[in-house]
Scaffold this active site. Structure first.
Site, PDB file in Angstrom:
ATOM      1  CG  HIS A  13      19.649  33.218  -7.642  1.00  0.00           C
ATOM      2  ND1 HIS A  13      20.012  33.807  -8.715  1.00  0.00           N
ATOM      3  CD2 HIS A  13      17.906  33.177  -7.789  1.00  0.00           C
ATOM      4  CE1 HIS A  13      18.937  35.206  -8.732  1.00  0.00           C
ATOM      5  NE2 HIS A  13      17.768  34.385  -8.187  1.00  0.00           N
TER       6      HIS A  13
ATOM      7  CG  LEU B  73      18.985  26.147  -8.197  1.00  0.00           C
ATOM      8  CD1 LEU B  73      19.781  26.458  -9.565  1.00  0.00           C
ATOM      9  CD2 LEU B  73      17.457  25.003  -8.308  1.00  0.00           C
TER      10      LEU B  73
ATOM     11  CD  GLU C  18      22.013  32.518  -3.909  1.00  0.00           C
ATOM     12  OE1 GLU C  18      21.651  31.970  -3.656  1.00  0.00           O
ATOM     13  OE2 GLU C  18      23.191  32.054  -5.004  1.00  0.00           O
TER      14      GLU C  18
ATOM     15  NE  ARG D  91      21.470  36.088 -10.028  1.00  0.00           N
ATOM     16  CZ  ARG D  91      21.667  36.968  -9.044  1.00  0.00           C
ATOM     17  NH1 ARG D  91      21.370  38.941  -9.379  1.00  0.00           N
ATOM     18  NH2 ARG D  91      22.239  36.442  -7.698  1.00  0.00           N
TER      19      ARG D  91
ATOM     20  CE  LYS E 146      29.418  27.957   1.663  1.00  0.00           C
ATOM     21  NZ  LYS E 146      29.588  27.723   0.166  1.00  0.00           N
TER      22      LYS E 146
ATOM     23  NE  ARG F 273       9.413  -9.946   7.867  1.00  0.00           N
ATOM     24  CZ  ARG F 273       9.462  -9.997   6.152  1.00  0.00           C
ATOM     25  NH1 ARG F 273      10.452 -11.140   5.970  1.00  0.00           N
ATOM     26  NH2 ARG F 273       9.481  -8.838   5.636  1.00  0.00           N
TER      27      ARG F 273
ATOM     28  NE  ARG G 279      -3.998  -2.615   0.006  1.00  0.00           N
ATOM     29  CZ  ARG G 279      -4.050  -3.627  -0.420  1.00  0.00           C
ATOM     30  NH1 ARG G 279      -3.045  -4.205  -0.616  1.00  0.00           N
ATOM     31  NH2 ARG G 279      -5.676  -4.071  -0.698  1.00  0.00           N
TER      32      ARG G 279
ATOM     33  CG  ASN H  95      27.716  34.433 -12.145  1.00  0.00           C
ATOM     34  OD1 ASN H  95      26.542  34.079 -13.196  1.00  0.00           O
ATOM     35  ND2 ASN H  95      27.336  34.112 -10.285  1.00  0.00           N
TER      36      ASN H  95
ATOM     37  NE  ARG I 175      24.845  28.751 -10.119  1.00  0.00           N
ATOM     38  CZ  ARG I 175      26.106  29.181 -10.019  1.00  0.00           C
ATOM     39  NH1 ARG I 175      26.677  28.290 -10.047  1.00  0.00           N
ATOM     40  NH2 ARG I 175      26.265  30.047  -9.775  1.00  0.00           N
ATOM     41  CG  HIS I 176      21.344  32.998 -12.895  1.00  0.00           C
ATOM     42  ND1 HIS I 176      22.546  33.402 -12.959  1.00  0.00           N
ATOM     43  CD2 HIS I 176      21.623  32.917 -11.223  1.00  0.00           C
ATOM     44  CE1 HIS I 176      23.806  33.194 -11.872  1.00  0.00           C
ATOM     45  NE2 HIS I 176      22.702  33.510 -10.797  1.00  0.00           N
TER      46      HIS I 176
END
Ligand code: F6P
Length: 748
Positions: A700, A704, A634, A613, A663, A386, A357, A568, A561-562
């Site tokens: 971003h 992600l 982001e 972006r 972090k 078991r 189920r 960047n 990502r963009h």
């Protein structure tokens, strides 16, 4: 009537949790059917004062016309006018009298304008329309829901004619020399790159459940006769030895890390994360630590006085053991600890249901969700116990309700699993998911007795009446379960399992006692219902909400990502930059990819953040609705927004070091931590679970990482370092056996 911004009308982009939803209505009881009310104005309404481009209002009733739309975040001021367009002839339009209307941040500038006045038929005739202008703040969640209503019921969407939830049509040059089609070969497989070794793949869910510590402990310690320290009467359970018939599938899942198996009472497993952790302090008192983000003082509750104090002296070991939760999860943990009885903060979700189920699948999914949110959760599968204790060769007879030996053995392994679960909770575990049929009242009574005063039990009964789904589940069971690994004859396996099922059916007693949730025919996703009895509290409520929204309809979710942004290129974090040349090329390739990959998917949708972006990356995609979510923005780098990592290191060395150290929990000053990001992504996860059609999420890096970790079941502590490269699509295939991953790299 004027306007009303029904909630917070703060016009600054950062001060709201949603976007402005504007509803314009015109009413006239002597309405002239030959004149259709329209609206035009500067962007985002029509972007020009050309009456030919004016947006038609929809007739809502005999006397009213309506137009609703969402204002994108970069258009805080709307400048517009109403006009009447003749329906049949080419007679010029009639523009309303007076200056244009200015709506800024949800407030109409021209005072309380209640009506629109039109001069028709020369200078003698005036037509007056009563106006209703309403402004609400709408969440992306509601926007998505609106689209779903539109897609599923073909009802006109409440949200239309707007750039942020829009469908753009294919431009004429699609497929031309410079168009996207020329930039990507037809064969998508050409772009497949290996997924990381830790990626998701189909594994029999029961194999991934908790390793039975009592059984393995017996194996480890049987020679020196160590006690497991468990409250279960182990003399009843007998002396266990590993049966030689244990299949390779089970062996694979019993690779152990002995020190993690038996943490001393009160000790905190360094691996574990959760909303709270009891810590044994030097004076032997237990305290509760509540995470407030790295860098902030911690609140410590003394069990003896019940008082909370800030403790600046926590050593790094203690810090590591801090709960990994933020926002609502942390707040609920504090409230539960301060107000609730002890057993209420430990929750056992006890599955109930006939075999095949979908219990194990549901249990695994719930475990993944709760862990991702930061609740320390473990999945205990009695079948695994078991198999470890008795091997894999029990025939259907073993499961007969009138087979006393079989019944005793089954209760025995269930008790062992329950015992392990309670022991783990006493060491700091929060939610135990107890996965077995538990299909008789006797069995459930036994479990309730064991749990008394130790944890709260909620039964989760999965009921499925769809013969096709049951048949499919049985087939999957024969293919995947270690119980049938050594059965060479598939049909013989099917017969045996069906007989086992019939034995369970004879004694099955639906849950009518205690707190319970019944999921009735929910697996197919075609309707079904959830019944809830005696459920209260933050976490149970959240669990029910999750269960209501999940289903098994197979569909892909594409995460990307963009395209590369100008920031960047410069190495700057955050910001709202446009795309670089490479980023623009990726946007075209992505559009082409989406067109090919989802060409047969009428109802797919594209989700972006509200930052340029991602919107620009989505812009070449045609034919699918696009939805902007602020939740997909982001990670907010606060005071570090716009800086390079080098600049942070040089100018704010302490911040740099704090982030390096932790972090996951580090919160940028006036910004966010990864834990904060996870909390704000919860509605996105719920919506992704609820969608039946494919979704392309263009977002971003940090966001992600967090979304991917949910699907790939990666521990929270790994999230900030998960690799999510630019110009790569991660395809998550959701299906009946779990989730699978495939990666496409569109550019070098
Ligand atoms: O560098 C691109 C970016 O999206 C930044 O805007 C963001 O601050 C960063 O990635 C998140 O990654 P990390 O957490 O590794 O700094």
């Amino acid at each position: 009537m004027g306007t009303s911004a029904s909630k917070n009308s703060d016009s600054s982009h950062g001060g709201r949790d949603g976007q402005l939803y504007v509803s314009l209505k015109m009413e006239n009881f002597n309405i002239r059917g030959d004149l259709i009310p329209h609206v035009y104005g500067s962007a985002p309404i029509t972007g020009s004062w050309d009456s030919a481009k004016a947006l038609s209002m929809a007739r809502e009733s005999a006397s009213t016309w309506e137009l609703s739309f969402v204002v994108p975040p970069n258009h805080e001021t709307l400048d517009f006018k109403f006009l009447l367009k003749p329906k049949y002839s080419n007679v010029p339009c009639v523009v309303e009298e007076g200056p244009s209307r200015l709506l800024t941040g949800g407030i109409l500038q021209e005072g309380d304008a209640r009506s629109a006045l039109f001069k028709v038929g020369g200078y003698e005739e005036f037509l007056e329309y009563k106006l209703f202008i309403k402004v609400d703040i709408v969440s992306p969640f509601d926007l998505a829901a609106s689209w779903r209503a539109y897609q599923e019921n073909l009802e006109p969407s409440r949200v239309r004619g707007i750039p942020d939830v829009s469908i753009n049509v294919a431009p004429d040059n699609m497929g031309s020399e410079n168009g996207p089609a020329s930039t990507l070969e037809l064969d998508l497989e050409h772009y497949v790159v290996p997924a990381p070794s830790s990626s998701v793949g189909v594994v029999y869910a029961a194999n991934l459940t908790e390793t039975p510590r009592s059984l393995v402990n017996t194996r480890i310690s049987s020679k020196n006769d160590a006690s497991s320290g468990s409250s279960y009467d182990s003399s009843k359970a007998g002396v266990f030895s590993l049966d030689h018939s244990i299949s390779q599938k089970d062996m694979d899942s019993t690779v152990l890390d002995p020190p993690k198996l038996l943490p001393a009472p009160g000790m905190v497993e360094s691996k574990s994360v959760g909303a709270f952790s009891p810590l044994l302090k030097e004076d032997g008192q237990k305290g509760l630590l509540v995470d407030r983000g790295v860098g902030s003082p911690r609140l410590v509750k003394s069990a003896s006085t019940g008082a909370f104090t800030f403790d600046p002296k926590l050593d790094s070991e203690t810090k590591k053991a801090m709960p990994a939760a933020a926002g609502a999860v942390a707040a609920a943990a504090v409230a539960d600890q301060m107000l609730g009885p002890k057993e209420d903060s430990r929750l056992a979700i006890v599955l109930v249901g006939l075999p095949a189920r979908g219990k194990t699948f549901t249990a695994a999914k719930l475990t993944r969700y709760l862990r991702w949110l930061g609740h320390e959760t473990k999945h205990f599968n009695v079948g695994k116990y078991r198999r470890l204790k008795l091997g894999t060769n029990q025939s259907a007879d073993f499961f007969r309700g009138d087979n006393p030996e079989g019944l005793e053995s089954r209760n025995e392994v269930a008790a062992l699993a329950m015992d392990d679960m309670i022991a783990w909770m006493q060491e700091g575990g929060q939610v135990g998911i107890f996965d077995a049929t538990n299909s008789t009242r006797n069995r459930r009574n036994m479990l309730m007795k064991m749990a008394e005063g130790k944890c709260k039990i909620i039964f989760l009964e999965t009921i499925c009446n769809d013969k096709h789904i049951i048949e499919r589940n049985i087939r999957l069971k024969i293919q995947q379960s270690p119980d049938y690994a050594e059965e060479p004859d598939f049909e013989a396996g099917m017969r045996d399992f069906k007989e086992r099922l019939a034995n369970y059916e004879k004694v099955y007693e639906p849950v009518e006692e205690g707190s319970y949730v019944k999921m009735i025919d929910m697996v197919s996703g075609q309707g079904g219902q959830i019944q809830v009895n005696n459920i209260s509290g933050y976490l149970p409520g959240r669990i029910v909400f999750f269960l209501v929204n999940t289903h098994l309809t197979p569909r892909p979710i594409l995460l990307t990502r963009h395209g590369e942004s100008r920031d960047n290129v410069r190495g700057r974090i955050g910001g709202d930059a446009v795309l670089s040349e490479a980023g623009e090329l990726y946007a075209k390739k992505l559009a082409n990819f989406v067109e090919k990959r989802l060409k047969s998917e009428r109802t797919a949708s594209i989700w972006t953040s509200t930052l340029q972006r991602t919107i620009l990356t989505a812009s070449p995609i045609v034919g699918f609705p696009k939805i902007q979510w602020r939740a997909l923005e982001e990670i907010n780098a606060g005071v570090c927004d716009g800086m390079t990592y080098e600049e942070i290191k040089k100018n704010m060395p302490e911040e740099y070091v704090s982030r390096k150290k932790d972090k996951l929990r580090y919160r940028y000053p006036r910004g966010e931590s990864y834990l904060d990001v996870i909390q704000r992504l919860e509605p996105v996860i719920i919506e992704l679970e609820r969608q039946r059609a494919p979704v392309v999420v263009i977002s971003h890096q940090a966001v992600l990482r967090a979304l991917y970790a949910y699907f790939a079941d990666r521990p929270l502590k790994e999230i900030p370092d998960i690799e999510v490269p630019l110009h790569t699509i991660i395809e998550i295939q959701m299906g009946v056996t779990g989730v699978q991953e495939k990666r496409y790299k569109l550019m070098d």
